[in-house]
Design a protein around this motif. Sequence first.
Motif, PDB file in Angstrom:
ATOM      1  N   THR A 101       0.841  -1.208   0.000  1.00 54.00           N
ATOM      2  CA  THR A 101       0.000   0.000   0.000  1.00 54.00           C
ATOM      3  C   THR A 101       0.869   1.247   0.000  1.00 54.00           C
ATOM      4  N   MET A 102       1.881   1.254   0.854  1.00 48.98           N
ATOM      5  CA  MET A 102       2.771   2.411   0.949  1.00 48.98           C
ATOM      6  C   MET A 102       3.547   2.618  -0.349  1.00 48.98           C
ATOM      7  N   ILE A 103       4.043   1.523  -0.917  1.00 47.16           N
ATOM      8  CA  ILE A 103       4.829   1.615  -2.151  1.00 47.16           C
ATOM      9  C   ILE A 103       3.993   2.181  -3.288  1.00 47.16           C
ATOM     10  N   TYR A 104       2.809   1.598  -3.516  1.00 47.00           N
ATOM     11  CA  TYR A 104       1.997   2.033  -4.647  1.00 47.00           C
ATOM     12  C   TYR A 104       1.410   3.422  -4.430  1.00 47.00           C
ATOM     13  N   THR A 105       1.102   3.756  -3.182  1.00 46.35           N
ATOM     14  CA  THR A 105       0.634   5.115  -2.897  1.00 46.35           C
ATOM     15  C   THR A 105       1.741   6.129  -3.167  1.00 46.35           C
ATOM     16  N   LEU A 106       2.960   5.777  -2.761  1.00 44.43           N
ATOM     17  CA  LEU A 106       4.100   6.664  -2.986  1.00 44.43           C
ATOM     18  C   LEU A 106       4.356   6.857  -4.481  1.00 44.43           C
ATOM     19  N   PHE A 107       4.371   5.750  -5.224  1.00 43.44           N
ATOM     20  CA  PHE A 107       4.605   5.842  -6.666  1.00 43.44           C
ATOM     21  C   PHE A 107       3.511   6.664  -7.351  1.00 43.44           C
ATOM     22  N   ALA A 108       2.243   6.422  -6.964  1.00 48.89           N
ATOM     23  CA  ALA A 108       1.133   7.182  -7.558  1.00 48.89           C
ATOM     24  C   ALA A 108       1.277   8.663  -7.237  1.00 48.89           C
ATOM     25  N   GLY A 109       1.673   8.967  -6.003  1.00 44.12           N
ATOM     26  CA  GLY A 109       1.842  10.366  -5.605  1.00 44.12           C
ATOM     27  C   GLY A 109       2.965  11.046  -6.362  1.00 44.12           C
ATOM     28  N   ILE A 110       4.080  10.344  -6.542  1.00 44.11           N
ATOM     29  CA  ILE A 110       5.217  10.916  -7.275  1.00 44.11           C
ATOM     30  C   ILE A 110       4.841  11.172  -8.733  1.00 44.11           C
ATOM     31  N   LEU A 111       4.183  10.196  -9.361  1.00 41.00           N
ATOM     32  CA  LEU A 111       3.766  10.372 -10.748  1.00 41.00           C
ATOM     33  C   LEU A 111       2.754  11.511 -10.875  1.00 41.00           C
ATOM     34  N   GLY A 112       1.835  11.586  -9.919  1.00 39.85           N
ATOM     35  CA  GLY A 112       0.834  12.649  -9.938  1.00 39.85           C
ATOM     36  C   GLY A 112       1.461  14.018  -9.767  1.00 39.85           C
ATOM     37  N   PHE A 113       2.450  14.123  -8.896  1.00 39.25           N
ATOM     38  CA  PHE A 113       3.149  15.400  -8.694  1.00 39.25           C
ATOM     39  C   PHE A 113       3.833  15.842  -9.982  1.00 39.25           C
ATOM     40  N   GLY A 114       4.458  14.892 -10.656  1.00 40.68           N
ATOM     41  CA  GLY A 114       5.108  15.212 -11.928  1.00 40.68           C
ATOM     42  C   GLY A 114       4.103  15.706 -12.959  1.00 40.68           C
ATOM     43  N   LEU A 115       2.936  15.048 -13.024  1.00 41.31           N
ATOM     44  CA  LEU A 115       1.915  15.447 -13.984  1.00 41.31           C
ATOM     45  C   LEU A 115       1.415  16.865 -13.709  1.00 41.31           C
ATOM     46  N   LEU A 116       1.311  17.237 -12.443  1.00 42.51           N
ATOM     47  CA  LEU A 116       0.895  18.601 -12.095  1.00 42.51           C
ATOM     48  C   LEU A 116       1.893  19.630 -12.616  1.00 42.51           C
ATOM     49  N   ARG A 117       3.124  19.213 -12.778  1.00 42.20           N
ATOM     50  CA  ARG A 117       4.167  20.093 -13.319  1.00 42.20           C
ATOM     51  C   ARG A 117       4.311  19.938 -14.835  1.00 42.20           C
ATOM     52  N   GLY A 118       3.429  19.133 -15.419  1.00 42.41           N
ATOM     53  CA  GLY A 118       3.484  18.922 -16.855  1.00 42.41           C
ATOM     54  C   GLY A 118       4.607  18.007 -17.291  1.00 42.41           C
ATOM     55  N   GLU A 119       5.108  17.194 -16.357  1.00 41.16           N
ATOM     56  CA  GLU A 119       6.223  16.298 -16.650  1.00 41.16           C
ATOM     57  C   GLU A 119       5.837  14.843 -16.418  1.00 41.16           C
ATOM     58  N   SER A 120       6.566  13.951 -17.043  1.00 36.93           N
ATOM     59  CA  SER A 120       6.403  12.522 -16.807  1.00 36.93           C
ATOM     60  C   SER A 120       7.662  12.008 -16.131  1.00 36.93           C
ATOM     61  N   TYR A 121       7.580  11.776 -14.823  1.00 33.08           N
ATOM     62  CA  TYR A 121       8.730  11.211 -14.124  1.00 33.08           C
ATOM     63  C   TYR A 121       8.975   9.773 -14.569  1.00 33.08           C
ATOM     64  N   LEU A 122       7.931   9.128 -15.082  1.00 36.61           N
ATOM     65  CA  LEU A 122       8.080   7.772 -15.596  1.00 36.61           C
ATOM     66  C   LEU A 122       9.066   7.737 -16.758  1.00 36.61           C
ATOM     67  N   LYS A 123       9.077   8.802 -17.539  1.00 36.09           N
ATOM     68  CA  LYS A 123       9.963   8.886 -18.700  1.00 36.09           C
ATOM     69  C   LYS A 123      11.426   8.749 -18.288  1.00 36.09           C
ATOM     70  N   TYR A 124      11.795   9.350 -17.146  1.00 28.36           N
ATOM     71  CA  TYR A 124      13.185   9.304 -16.705  1.00 28.36           C
ATOM     72  C   TYR A 124      13.610   7.887 -16.319  1.00 28.36           C
ATOM     73  N   VAL A 125      12.630   7.063 -15.935  1.00 23.41           N
ATOM     74  CA  VAL A 125      12.928   5.702 -15.494  1.00 23.41           C
ATOM     75  C   VAL A 125      12.934   4.726 -16.672  1.00 23.41           C
ATOM     76  N   MET A 126      12.030   4.939 -17.640  1.00 24.56           N
ATOM     77  CA  MET A 126      11.798   3.930 -18.671  1.00 24.56           C
ATOM     78  C   MET A 126      12.131   4.373 -20.091  1.00 24.56           C
ATOM     79  N   GLU A 127      12.635   5.576 -20.259  1.00 21.36           N
ATOM     80  CA  GLU A 127      12.855   6.093 -21.607  1.00 21.36           C
ATOM     81  C   GLU A 127      13.777   5.207 -22.431  1.00 21.36           C
ATOM     82  N   GLY A 128      14.797   4.640 -21.800  1.00 25.30           N
ATOM     83  CA  GLY A 128      15.732   3.798 -22.533  1.00 25.30           C
ATOM     84  C   GLY A 128      15.102   2.525 -23.055  1.00 25.30           C
ATOM     85  N   MET A 129      14.010   2.078 -22.399  1.00 31.05           N
ATOM     86  CA  MET A 129      13.362   0.839 -22.799  1.00 31.05           C
ATOM     87  C   MET A 129      12.359   1.032 -23.928  1.00 31.05           C
ATOM     88  N   MET A 130      11.694   2.201 -23.950  1.00 33.01           N
ATOM     89  CA  MET A 130      10.679   2.444 -24.983  1.00 33.01           C
ATOM     90  C   MET A 130      10.530   3.943 -25.217  1.00 33.01           C
TER      91      MET A 130
END
Length: 200
Positions: A101-130
Amino acid sequence: MAEKQINPFVRLGLEIGPIVAFFVAYVKLKGQTFTIGGTDYDGFILVTAGFIPLILLSTFLMWKLSGHISKMQIVTAVLVVVFGGLTVWLNDDRFIKMKPTMIYTLFAGILGFGLLRGESYLKYVMEGMMPLQHEGWLILTRRLMFFFALLAILNEVIWRTMSTDAWVNFKTFGLTVAIFVFFMTQNGLFQKYAIEEKNG
């Protein structure tokens, strides 16, 4: 340090090995009680105690072999130590059950914070893969944010209303299958927003 390529089977083993070992150990020790230092511990608590050094070892080996570990892996290892440690120290299995619960809530919160800034934090983690276009990353990040939030809620419902057996099965198989299915269902998005590599 640049990330080194490692055998995909070795990587898979390091990523899911600790979870499989946790499940196998739980099946063997569930229902049993062990007295250590005058205190009774059930099998689940001992399995959790063994899971902590195992996840740390797999994280270390991943770093040693590839020269890189993701922030998600670091966060996961830290939360396993914290919540697993509380589970063993207080002899209370609720803490390790709350960890997803803590892990997925944290990840959702981090991704949501990035989206509020118009950014995809997911991109920094997975860009090399796709490699995707910016809009594609934003859409995928938004979907994954809601998906993580759903997993957090689902974990809470299962551990609070069902048996430990049900929760262990959910954690071992349910979460793994759910994440696999999620990314499989995003194939249309990957194709639509893929960045084609230029030849020459």
